[in-house]
Design an enzyme around this catalytic site. Structure first.
Site, PDB file in Angstrom:
ATOM      1  N   ASP A   1       9.426   2.650  -0.101  1.00 38.89           N
ATOM      2  CA  ASP A   1       8.378   3.349   0.624  1.00 38.89           C
ATOM      3  C   ASP A   1       8.584   3.028   2.104  1.00 38.89           C
ATOM      4  OD1 ASP A   1       6.120   4.141   1.978  1.00 38.89           O
ATOM      5  OD2 ASP A   1       4.717   3.488   0.431  1.00 38.89           O
TER       6      ASP A   1
ATOM      7  N   LYS B   1       4.658   9.364   8.735  1.00 37.15           N
ATOM      8  CA  LYS B   1       4.430   8.892  10.104  1.00 37.15           C
ATOM      9  C   LYS B   1       5.479   9.412  11.102  1.00 37.15           C
ATOM     10  CE  LYS B   1       1.826   4.913   8.413  1.00 37.15           C
ATOM     11  NZ  LYS B   1       0.420   5.100   8.724  1.00 37.15           N
TER      12      LYS B   1
ATOM     13  N   TYR C   1       0.863  -1.184   0.000  1.00 40.77           N
ATOM     14  CA  TYR C   1       0.000   0.000   0.000  1.00 40.77           C
ATOM     15  C   TYR C   1       0.895   1.228   0.000  1.00 40.77           C
ATOM     16  CZ  TYR C   1      -3.475   3.416   1.565  1.00 40.77           C
ATOM     17  OH  TYR C   1      -4.296   4.510   1.670  1.00 40.77           O
TER      18      TYR C   1
END
Ligand code: HOZ
Length: 419
Positions: free
Chosen positions: A238, A266, A143
């Site tokens: 990622d 994050k 994702y």
């Protein structure tokens, strides 16, 4: 009688689709209503009814030091007094950029953006602009945020909804997204063979963490590094989840691989909406205003978000023992799942129990999980004061604030909830 969380949820549903601002928060996959959160401190989170939980969602990763970490909160409060946003450069942006580059010293330049989605979307645009090629390879079950071109067989909330693609994405937007299987070298080779000199980049979660945690098999990341180099394509890690979590230098340091670009989110924002993409100078200099790849944002480099990021990264940089502490705590949880006969994958402080017999090494393994059994376990944990992600396909995040008492309580809850 309804709880306050239930009342708030009902009310929210009238004005917010599904009552939530991100699908997985609706708890649909675990067949109960979501908790509405009032506040959080350290390793604990409190709902609107005053219930207290040991929190392993940790805002889906950012809160590696625990909630409301004093140094971060103090700095943010102070920064607020100077104004919330200027839409103009500040010294702090350079300070944060330099801190990020200390973590990945083989990189040269950083662009700050607002979310992981934006970081990945921008990095891919840069990779296409740099290589002058259109196609990219992504892995099934990985994702990379919700930009159009990447919502193809994606993990996270799309898996929870049992639909790994999204409506509303025109076919043309995803025509250049080629799909390979994580941990399957042949599937990657086949795409390079079928699309010679057309692939701009491979984008990969170095540790898949949005289909539950699935580690890279030995040599897989090395293979991706080699095949991209050989074909003149870029390798993009990622690291929205793994960045500053597996080590201060993230997955690239942890596995000893140097990708061409990395996306962070994050943790890098200390709990504020901030993300970044980084790369070598020759690649990053295609970005406007130096080059012709356009990317911009009113809130990019927002001074409050940047302040939170700087403070959190400073703590992580100066106390690298944090990583052995959080890994150790995660290892204790891993052991508890194993002792209960539950399959579990762990990399550092990221872990996932899987409700399936045998090893989980691929997307197809993940799809065989018993989501009803997961739901039963989730509800059992919650009843015992432990808040884990409400989906089989998300990671558990351990923070430095989790203490021995939290871990013991969690182990007991695991034993009772997996019977
Ligand atoms: N995509 C996030 C988990 N992988 C969900 C974020 C959220 O709901 O806050």
């Amino acid at each position: 009688m309804s709880t306050r969380s239930e009342c708030l949820f009902e009310d929210a549903k009238h004005v917010i689709p599904g009552g939530v601002n991100s699908p997985v928060r609706a708890f649909r996959a675990v067949e109960r209503n979501p908790l509405f959160i009032k506040n959080a401190k350290g390793s604990h989170i409190f709902d609107a009814d005053g219930n207290e939980y040991v929190d392993y969602v940790c805002s889906w990763g950012p809160m590696i030091l625990g909630h409301a970490y004093p140094a971060v909160i103090e700095a943010v409060k102070k920064a607020c007094d100077d104004g919330l946003s200027y839409g103009a450069p500040t010294e702090k942006e350079t300070i944060l950029a330099k801190l990020i580059l200390e973590a990945v010293p083989f990189m040269d330049k950083v662009r700050l953006v607002n979310s992981g989605t934006e970081a990945v979307m921008s990095a891919i645009r840069v990779a296409r602009g740099y290589t002058k090629r259109d196609k990219i390879i992504k892995f099934r079950g990985n994702y990379h945020g919700h930009s159009d071109g990447l919502l193809v067989t994606a993990g996270s909330g799309l898996l929870t909804e049992s639909n790994p693609d999204s409506a509303g994405v025109p076919k043309g937007y995803t025509a250049t997204t080629l799909l390979a299987d994580y941990n399957d070298r042949q599937s990657v080779e086949a795409l390079f063979n079928a699309n010679p000199e057309e692939i701009a980049a491979i984008i990969v979660e170095p540790v898949s963490a949005n289909m539950g945690v699935v580690p890279p098999e030995n040599g897989f990341l090395e293979f991706l590094r080699e095949i991209t180099k050989k074909n003149g394509s870029l390798l993009i890690f990622d690291e929205v989840i793994t960045g500053f979590r597996l080590s201060f230098g993230g997955a690239s340091e942890y596995f000893g691989i140097k990708p061409d670009m990395i996306t962070f989110g994050k943790i890098v924002g200390g709990g504020m909406p901030l993300a970044a993409y980084v790369g070598r100078a020759d690649i990053m200099d295609v970005v406007a205003p130096v080059g012709s790849v356009y990317q911009a944002g009113t809130l990019s480099g927002n001074p409050i978000a940047v302040t939170a990021g700087i403070e959190q990264l400073k703590v992580l940089k100066n106390d690298k023992d944090i990583y052995s502490r959080i890994d150790q705590k995660a290892a204790e949880l891993e052991k508890a799942y194993k002792e209960c006969g539950i399959t579990v994958n762990r990399v550092g402080s990221l872990l996932s129990p899987f409700f399936k017999e045998g090893a989980v090494t691929s997307y197809s393994d993940v799809l065989k999980c018993d989501t009803n059994a997961f739901g039963k376990y989730f509800r059992g944990m919650l009843q015992r004061g432990i808040y884990v992600a409400p989906s089989q396909f998300e990671a558990m995040f351990v923070s430095d604030a989790h203490n021995d008492e939290d871990i013991e309580k969690t182990i007991q809850a695991i034993k009772e909830s997996t019977i």
